[in-house]
Scaffold this active site. Structure first.
Site, PDB file in Angstrom:
ATOM      1  N   GLU A 264       0.686  -1.114  -0.151  1.00 51.11           N
ATOM      2  CA  GLU A 264      -0.098  -0.250  -0.379  1.00 51.11           C
ATOM      3  C   GLU A 264       0.736   1.151   0.002  1.00 51.11           C
ATOM      4  O   GLU A 264       0.352   2.351   1.089  1.00 51.11           O
ATOM      5  CB  GLU A 264      -1.060  -0.040   1.289  1.00 51.11           C
ATOM      6  CG  GLU A 264      -1.769  -0.950   1.021  1.00 51.11           C
ATOM      7  CD  GLU A 264      -3.538  -1.092   2.253  1.00 51.11           C
ATOM      8  OE1 GLU A 264      -2.712  -0.194   3.206  1.00 51.11           O
ATOM      9  OE2 GLU A 264      -3.868  -1.909   1.958  1.00 51.11           O
ATOM     10  N   ASP A 343      -8.715  -8.648   4.713  1.00 52.43           N
ATOM     11  CA  ASP A 343      -8.328  -7.593   5.516  1.00 52.43           C
ATOM     12  C   ASP A 343      -9.331  -7.869   6.733  1.00 52.43           C
ATOM     13  O   ASP A 343     -10.236  -6.960   6.408  1.00 52.43           O
ATOM     14  CB  ASP A 343      -7.984  -6.366   4.633  1.00 52.43           C
ATOM     15  CG  ASP A 343      -7.978  -4.981   5.056  1.00 52.43           C
ATOM     16  OD1 ASP A 343      -7.461  -5.312   6.450  1.00 52.43           O
ATOM     17  OD2 ASP A 343      -7.478  -3.868   4.820  1.00 52.43           O
ATOM     18  N   GLU A 371     -12.230  -1.824  12.706  1.00 49.98           N
ATOM     19  CA  GLU A 371     -11.983  -1.629  11.089  1.00 49.98           C
ATOM     20  C   GLU A 371     -13.851  -1.696  10.191  1.00 49.98           C
ATOM     21  O   GLU A 371     -14.427  -0.647   9.975  1.00 49.98           O
ATOM     22  CB  GLU A 371     -10.832  -1.073  10.369  1.00 49.98           C
ATOM     23  CG  GLU A 371     -10.739  -0.826   8.936  1.00 49.98           C
ATOM     24  CD  GLU A 371      -9.740  -0.859   8.439  1.00 49.98           C
ATOM     25  OE1 GLU A 371      -8.483  -1.658   9.154  1.00 49.98           O
ATOM     26  OE2 GLU A 371      -9.400   0.252   7.109  1.00 49.98           O
TER      27      GLU A 371
HETATM   28  C1  GCV Z   1      -1.581   0.611   8.306  1.00 47.71           C
HETATM   29  C2  GCV Z   1      -6.021  -1.634   5.416  1.00 47.71           C
HETATM   30  C3  GCV Z   1      -6.547  -0.508   6.202  1.00 47.71           C
HETATM   31  C4  GCV Z   1      -5.278   0.921   6.461  1.00 47.71           C
HETATM   32  C5  GCV Z   1      -4.013  -0.462   7.063  1.00 47.71           C
HETATM   33  C6  GCV Z   1      -3.559  -1.674   6.355  1.00 47.71           C
HETATM   34  C7  GCV Z   1      -2.841  -2.258   7.064  1.00 47.71           C
HETATM   35  O1  GCV Z   1      -5.869  -1.592   4.303  1.00 47.71           O
HETATM   36  O2  GCV Z   1      -7.461  -0.060   5.628  1.00 47.71           O
HETATM   37  O3  GCV Z   1      -5.214   1.163   7.188  1.00 47.71           O
HETATM   38  O4  GCV Z   1      -2.924   0.366   6.763  1.00 47.71           O
HETATM   39  O5  GCV Z   1      -4.692  -2.929   5.647  1.00 47.71           O
HETATM   40  O6  GCV Z   1      -2.788  -3.399   7.308  1.00 47.71           O
HETATM   41  O7  GCV Z   1      -1.093  -1.897   6.513  1.00 47.71           O
END
Ligand code: GCV
Length: 657
Positions: A264, A343, A371
């Site tokens: 990411e 996720d 989340e």
């Molecule tokens: C910290 C998901 C979340 C991101 C997070 C990522 C991760 O994509 O939405 O906010 O980033 O996971 O676990 O690295």
């Protein structure tokens, strides 16, 4: 400071006669001081009398002593009419024994004589905070950070209460900053922040907690001024070695680093054509002289997918990125693997790397920051989910191959492994936004220390400690907690398909929120079918599991129904095991989910006079919101499917057209 003491809010023990305890030990040190402080707070609150320090006639001695035969973090409590003794392998074990004894006392389990001995299931029991240095928290739903504000590190009374809270459930490692290491966070490694980190770590040490930092793999460039961060470059290696020498020498209980690389947008070894093993091992060399550990995340996937591409599958990618590297990681590297391949959705299969890696230290990453499970505005007690995952048989070997066997290192001789969770804390008065979300924090820690506990046992402890053990409170809160994950799953995206949320914020129903986006999370709903084919005829994801799992997941007939739409593209007229069509099943569960929330709300309302008013009101407000929001989920999903299929609900309930 104005915040609650959560489950450490000691209250009078009913029907206990006033008892004078004396605290007796030869041991000295910061952890012992904290043990004394805990007894000094708890015993007067529970029994009405301040304990004596040192032996005194007519008192009940609580004796603390070491027995080095025991594991450092293990404890034994023996209680009879005349005395209570806590024995442990080291001071930290005495601390855990103290919290256990106080828990027994508070929950009414310490009246008779007993002996109990416990040793931690998992070596590493880690909190992952996603706190940023500006004070925001990525996926934080309980206010701002209490570790950082305005690019400064905060150390105050709350730091101590945080450490105390974590130690009380057995957490022994804390990563205080976000895995996305941006802005000033890479400089946490440097002198700029050393002083407050030393102070913070000192407080942590008094509670048996190691301090970890998330680091940016590009630090040699961003912080060190080098022109490369290539892990095979000599200067880069020297830079990391020097940096680690300084930090470990300054902070005796520094644990090591957590790393999100090539994920990411975070920088990683791929930039130099290096493998993740080369990247992780270079860091492992730098921390090795000090007993340090590198926790390396496996959340690596292509987040630039084209939605038209029906071959690339995000679910496959984490496994593909790591399976070839099995056996190539240094022994002080742990791969941190999310519980599922995508996720933290409300339902996912267990990550296939658990069944696949055979020569690599593994640690599971849960997320208690909710989340995708209601963001601490919905009640969603996650321990039943964690229990299922830990008990899942991976077929990694012939026996001792459940997830909990693998991550605890039991029978494998691994010493670097364990459980981590993305945390749900912030500077809200109640720490976790929703008062009931604290059950997830409590439960994660308890489960990481004692991985055979049931969600019901954990809930009972937590309720009794938090709200007192009046029978209706115990019964209703337990029911609310135990109903909450299944209820959430019912009104959410169905049968493992996941997502259907608003982009970025990940809150609220939006069936097509990610449908034409680059994140690789698609439902592909048409008028006749829903789901992504991840079988051997589709993306092949099912084949990442060993047999018999690969065959089981591969066929619609044998795939566990709760994961049907994760693995298969299924027609709406498919007949489910209940005899309903798939479409009707989805309609039904969405109506039921809302009804469950109605029941949960009613159960809470009956506790009005039995729960401390502020806490009652906070929960009430959130549960009322949850009810309305669950209706929104129900109606959006049912309406979407009705519009697509034009097939009405067989029971004639209201679906909007
Ligand atoms: C910290 C998901 C979340 C991101 C997070 C990522 C991760 O994509 O939405 O906010 O980033 O996971 O676990 O690295």
């Amino acid at each position: 400071m104005d915040y609650t003491k959560v489950w450490l809010n000691y209250r009078p023990v009913k029907s206990a006669s006033a008892q004078v305890f004396s605290l007796c030990t030869q041991e000295k040190g910061p952890i012992i001081d904290n043990i004394f402080a805990e007894f000094d707070t708890a015993l007067p609150a529970m029994y009405g009398i301040v304990p004596v320090h040192g032996y005194k006639d007519g008192t009940i001695p609580i004796e603390l002593s070491l027995d080095t035969v025991l594991h450092a973090e293990a404890y034994r409590i023996e209680k009879n009419e005349k005395k209570i003794s806590i024995t442990a392998g080291a001071h930290v074990g005495l601390l855990y024994g103290t919290f256990a004894l106080l828990r027994f006392m508070q929950t009414g389990k310490a009246s008779a004589d007993f002996t109990v001995e416990k040793s931690p299931s998992n070596p590493l029991r880690m909190a992952n905070h996603w706190d940023n240095m500006d004070g925001s928290i990525e996926r934080g739903y309980s206010g701002k950070s209490f570790f950082f504000a305005d690019d400064k590190v905060i150390v105050n009374e709350r730091t101590r209460d945080y450490a105390r809270m974590m130690a009380s459930v057995g957490i022994n490692a804390s990563v205080i900053n976000n895995v996305n290491v941006r802005f000033s966070a890479p400089f946490l490694l440097t002198e700029r922040y050393r002083k407050p980190l030393i102070e913070m770590a000192k407080i942590f040490a008094g509670y048996g907690i190691k301090l970890f930092l998330s680091v940016n793999f590009a630090s040699p460039v961003r912080v060190g001024g080098l022109d490369t961060a290539d892990p095979l470059d000599k200067n880069v290696q020297v830079w990391w070695r020097d940096t680690c020498k300084d930090i470990f020498e300054d902070i005796p209980n520094f644990g090591g680093f957590l790393v999100k690389a090539d994920s990411e947008g975070e920088f990683g070894p791929f930039a130099y054509g290096r493998t993740h093993a080369e990247g992780a091992n270079m860091l492992a060399d730098a921390v090795r002289p000090y007993g340090g550990i590198i926790v390396w995340r496996c959340f690596v996937y292509n987040c630039q997918q084209d939605w038209r591409d029906n071959i690339t599958d995000r679910a496959c990618q984490s496994y593909l990125n790591f399976i070839e590297l099995d056996g190539k990681f240094a022994d002080n590297v742990i791969l941190q693997i999310k519980n599922g391949p995508v996720d933290f959705q409300v339902r996912e299969p267990v990550h296939p790397l658990f069944g696949g890696l055979k020569h690599t230290n593994m640690m599971i990453e849960f997320q208690i920051a909710q989340e995708y499970t209601g963001q601490q505005r919905h009640v969603c007690y996650l321990l039943p989910e964690f229990r299922e995952i830990l008990d899942f048989k991976t077929y990694n070997g012939e026996e001792f191959d459940t997830v909990k066997d693998l991550v605890s290192g039991k029978n494998y001789g691994y010493k670097n492994c364990g459980m981590a969770a993305v945390m749900n804390t912030g500077n809200d008065k109640n720490w976790t936004g929703h008062d009931l979300a604290a059950a997830n924090l409590y439960g994660f820690g308890r489960l990481a220390y004692e991985d055979t506990l049931t969600p019901e046992e954990i809930a009972q402890e937590w309720i009794a400690l938090t709200f007192g053990n009046e029978s209706q409170v115990m019964e209703n809160v337990q029911k609310i907690l135990m109903m909450s994950w299944p209820a959430y799953e019912k009104y959410n995206a169905p049968l493992g398909i996941g997502w259907m949320v608003n982009p970025n914020v990940h809150f609220g129903p939006n069936v097509d929120g990610y449908e034409y986006d680059r994140w690789g999370t698609y439902h592909r709903i048409s008028h006749s079918a829903i789901g992504r084919d991840r079988s051997s005829r589709g993306t092949g994801y099912s084949q990442q599991y060993p047999e018999p799992l690969a065959s089981m997941y591969d066929q619609i007939e044998t795939c566990p129904e709760e994961l049907l739409l994760f693995f298969h593209r299924v027609r709406f007229d498919h007949i489910m095991s209940t005899g309903e069509t798939l479409l009707q099943y989805i309609y039904n569960t969405h109506f039921e989910g809302v009804e469950d929330v109605e029941k949960m709300l009613t159960m809470w309302e009956t506790l009005k006079d039995k729960i401390e008013p502020e806490s009652y009101a906070r929960v009430l407000e959130r549960m009322q919101f949850q009810l309305e929001h669950s209706k929104e989920w129900r109606d959006r999903i049912n309406t979407y499917l009705y519009r697509m299929t034009e097939i009405p609900d067989a029971k004639g309930r209201k679906i909007y057209d």
